[in-house]
Scaffold this motif. Sequence first.
Motif, mmCIF file in Angstrom:
data_model
loop_
_atom_site.group_PDB
_atom_site.id
_atom_site.type_symbol
_atom_site.label_atom_id
_atom_site.label_comp_id
_atom_site.label_asym_id
_atom_site.label_seq_id
_atom_site.Cartn_x
_atom_site.Cartn_y
_atom_site.Cartn_z
ATOM 1 N N ASP A 100 0.358 -1.131 0.125
ATOM 2 C CA ASP A 100 0.137 0.542 -0.022
ATOM 3 C C ASP A 100 0.987 1.565 -0.308
ATOM 4 O O ASP A 100 0.159 2.438 0.114
ATOM 5 C CB ASP A 100 -0.478 -0.224 1.182
ATOM 6 C CG ASP A 100 -0.259 -0.210 2.416
ATOM 7 O OD1 ASP A 100 0.387 -0.268 3.115
ATOM 8 O OD2 ASP A 100 -0.782 0.045 3.358
ATOM 9 N N ASP A 141 -7.713 2.635 5.715
ATOM 10 C CA ASP A 141 -8.014 2.830 4.696
ATOM 11 C C ASP A 141 -7.506 3.214 3.897
ATOM 12 O O ASP A 141 -7.844 2.003 2.446
ATOM 13 C CB ASP A 141 -8.780 4.497 4.887
ATOM 14 C CG ASP A 141 -9.470 4.375 6.099
ATOM 15 O OD1 ASP A 141 -10.209 3.794 6.219
ATOM 16 O OD2 ASP A 141 -9.897 5.822 6.831
ATOM 17 N N THR A 142 -6.045 3.458 3.624
ATOM 18 C CA THR A 142 -5.009 3.132 2.786
ATOM 19 C C THR A 142 -4.969 1.676 2.045
ATOM 20 O O THR A 142 -5.118 1.294 0.800
ATOM 21 C CB THR A 142 -3.930 3.817 2.476
ATOM 22 O OG1 THR A 142 -3.559 4.888 3.377
ATOM 23 C CG2 THR A 142 -2.722 3.475 1.719
ATOM 24 N N SER A 145 -8.503 0.136 0.701
ATOM 25 C CA SER A 145 -7.986 0.331 -0.668
ATOM 26 C C SER A 145 -7.397 -0.083 -2.066
ATOM 27 O O SER A 145 -7.937 -0.023 -3.223
ATOM 28 C CB SER A 145 -7.704 2.341 -0.949
ATOM 29 O OG SER A 145 -8.175 2.637 -2.046
ATOM 30 N N LYS A 148 -9.339 -3.879 -2.522
ATOM 31 C CA LYS A 148 -10.639 -3.088 -3.279
ATOM 32 C C LYS A 148 -10.265 -2.729 -5.027
ATOM 33 O O LYS A 148 -10.743 -3.136 -5.585
ATOM 34 C CB LYS A 148 -10.889 -2.425 -2.988
ATOM 35 C CG LYS A 148 -12.380 -2.229 -3.607
ATOM 36 C CD LYS A 148 -13.258 -1.057 -2.450
ATOM 37 C CE LYS A 148 -14.785 -1.193 -3.462
ATOM 38 N NZ LYS A 148 -15.997 0.324 -3.234
ATOM 39 N N LYS A 149 -9.383 -2.430 -5.270
ATOM 40 C CA LYS A 149 -8.663 -1.606 -5.850
ATOM 41 C C LYS A 149 -8.618 -2.866 -7.087
ATOM 42 O O LYS A 149 -8.758 -3.109 -8.394
ATOM 43 C CB LYS A 149 -7.992 -0.451 -6.495
ATOM 44 C CG LYS A 149 -7.375 -0.109 -7.950
ATOM 45 C CD LYS A 149 -5.899 0.787 -7.337
ATOM 46 C CE LYS A 149 -6.276 1.190 -9.127
ATOM 47 N NZ LYS A 149 -4.786 2.051 -8.663
ATOM 48 N N GLU A 175 -13.397 -6.652 3.686
ATOM 49 C CA GLU A 175 -13.637 -6.370 2.382
ATOM 50 C C GLU A 175 -13.346 -7.866 1.426
ATOM 51 O O GLU A 175 -14.412 -7.161 0.523
ATOM 52 C CB GLU A 175 -12.384 -5.025 2.269
ATOM 53 C CG GLU A 175 -12.132 -4.658 0.595
ATOM 54 C CD GLU A 175 -13.337 -3.937 0.558
ATOM 55 O OE1 GLU A 175 -13.732 -4.090 -0.771
ATOM 56 O OE2 GLU A 175 -13.841 -3.348 0.926
#
Length: 452
Positions: A100, A141-142, A145, A148-149, A175
Motif C-alpha cells: 500500500d 483505509d489505504t 483501498s 479493493k482496487k 472487505e
Amino acid sequence: MALNGMQIYKLLPRKNCKECGFPTCLAFAMKLAQGGTEAEKCPYMSDEAKAQLAEATAPPMRTVKFGTNDLEYSLGGETVLFRHEKTFVNRPRFAVMFSDTMSPEEIEKKIKNINAVNYTRINEEMYVEIAAFRCESQDKDTFISLIKKVTEKCSKVVPMVITDNPEIATAAVSECADKGPILFGANEQNHDAMVNLAKENKLLLGVTADGKEKLYELVEKIQKAGYRELLLDAGSRNLKGAFDDMVNIRRTALLSGDRTFGYPTVAFVCDMAQDKMMQLACASLFVEKYASIIVLSDIDYSLALPLFALRQNIFTDPQRPMRIEQGVYKIGTADEESPLLVTVDFALTYFIVSGEVERSKVPSWILIPDAGGYSVLTAWAAGKFNAKSIAKAVKEFEVENKIKTRELIIPGKVAVLKADIEDELPGWKVIVGAEEAAALPNFLKNYQQAAS
C-alpha cells in the motif's frame, strides 16, 4: 502415529459381514493399513473408531484450502519427498506482491501483467492465482483501498492479506471475505487475536516466526488453541535460509511424522532478490523444494511461461500419461477438402502438433486414435500406434463422412506404417509427413499448393 493391521482390527466390530467387499474383518484391516481401502466402507464401525482411524491414516502433511467454490485451491497433503517415489499432490500457487506504499503507476502495471498472463497449456488454464497485499503504511483505509482496487480489476486472484495488526486484518478480511482470502501475519505477539479472526471466517492462517525453533513452538500453541488450517513461514528472507527451512520443515513432517510441521509453506521470493531473472531462478527452486505458495514481485509472460511449464511438469503424475480424448479435431475452418493428419493421444504431442498446424494457417483435421497416451515413437514401439489402431479410428469417428480427399498424413518418424495403413484402408492414400512438428507449416503449405 500410523496403526498397523492388528491395531486397526481391534477397532472393528469383527462381524465378518463381507459388506466392505473383503472376506473377513482382518483382511479389511490389513488392506486399510496399507492404504488400499477406506474406513467408510465398513458400515458398522463406530464414530469414535472412525475418528481415531482418520487421525492415524491422514497424510503427515495436512491438506488446507483457500478461495471460494469457483476458485478454490488445495495446498499440502504431500506424502513423499521425491516425485519418483509416488507423485506430488497439490501444486504450488503463484502470487504477486502489492504494497500500500506503491505508486499508482506501479500498481497499474502489476494489474496489467496479471490480467495479461492467461493462456492454456496442455488442457490446463494458466493464470496468477493470488494477489498478496502487504500493509506497510499501517493505514487501514489505504490498505483496504488497495485490496479493493486490485481485486475488482483482477477477477481471478484470491487475496492474501499480510499484516500483523489484528485491527487492520479484521477490516481487510471483511472487505474481501467473499473471496476466501488467506490471512497472513500470526506471530508470537498476536496469535490469539489472529487465530480467533481466522476461526470466525474459516480462513487459511499464515504463521510466521524468527526461525524454525520459534515457529515450531508457535504452531504448537495454535494447535492447542484448536486451529489447524495453517501456512508456515520460518522467517528467512534469503535464498539459502529459506531453502533450508523448506527442506527441514518437509523432512520433519514426512520422515519424522511430526504433524507440528505438517503444513504447507510459503516462500517470499520477492524479498530474496530484486533482479527479475534471479526471482525466476529462486521461484523455480521452490517449485521443486517445497513451497506451496511462491510470492514474486511481479509476473509477466517471460516469467510465467517457464514457471507454469515447470510446475505442470513436476506436478503431473509420472505413472499416468497426460492424454487427450480420442476423436477428430477441426483446426481452423477445415472442410471436406482439407488435409487430414494423424498423431497420438499424448497431450503434449497433440498440443505441439495442433499449434504448428494453426501456425501454418492451413485449415486441417487431426485424427487421434487410441495410442496408450505415449509419444509417437514410444507408441509405435509398444504396438499401440499402428495400422489397425489408425484404421479403427478412421471408421469409429466416421472420418469418411467428413472429408473427401481420402489422403492421410502420418508422422515422418513412422513412415514404415504407410503400406500397412493402405492395406487396412482400401482406397486411401497415405502420405509421409514431416518428422518434426516444427516442419509442419512448410509441409502443409506445400501440400496445399500441390493439391490446388
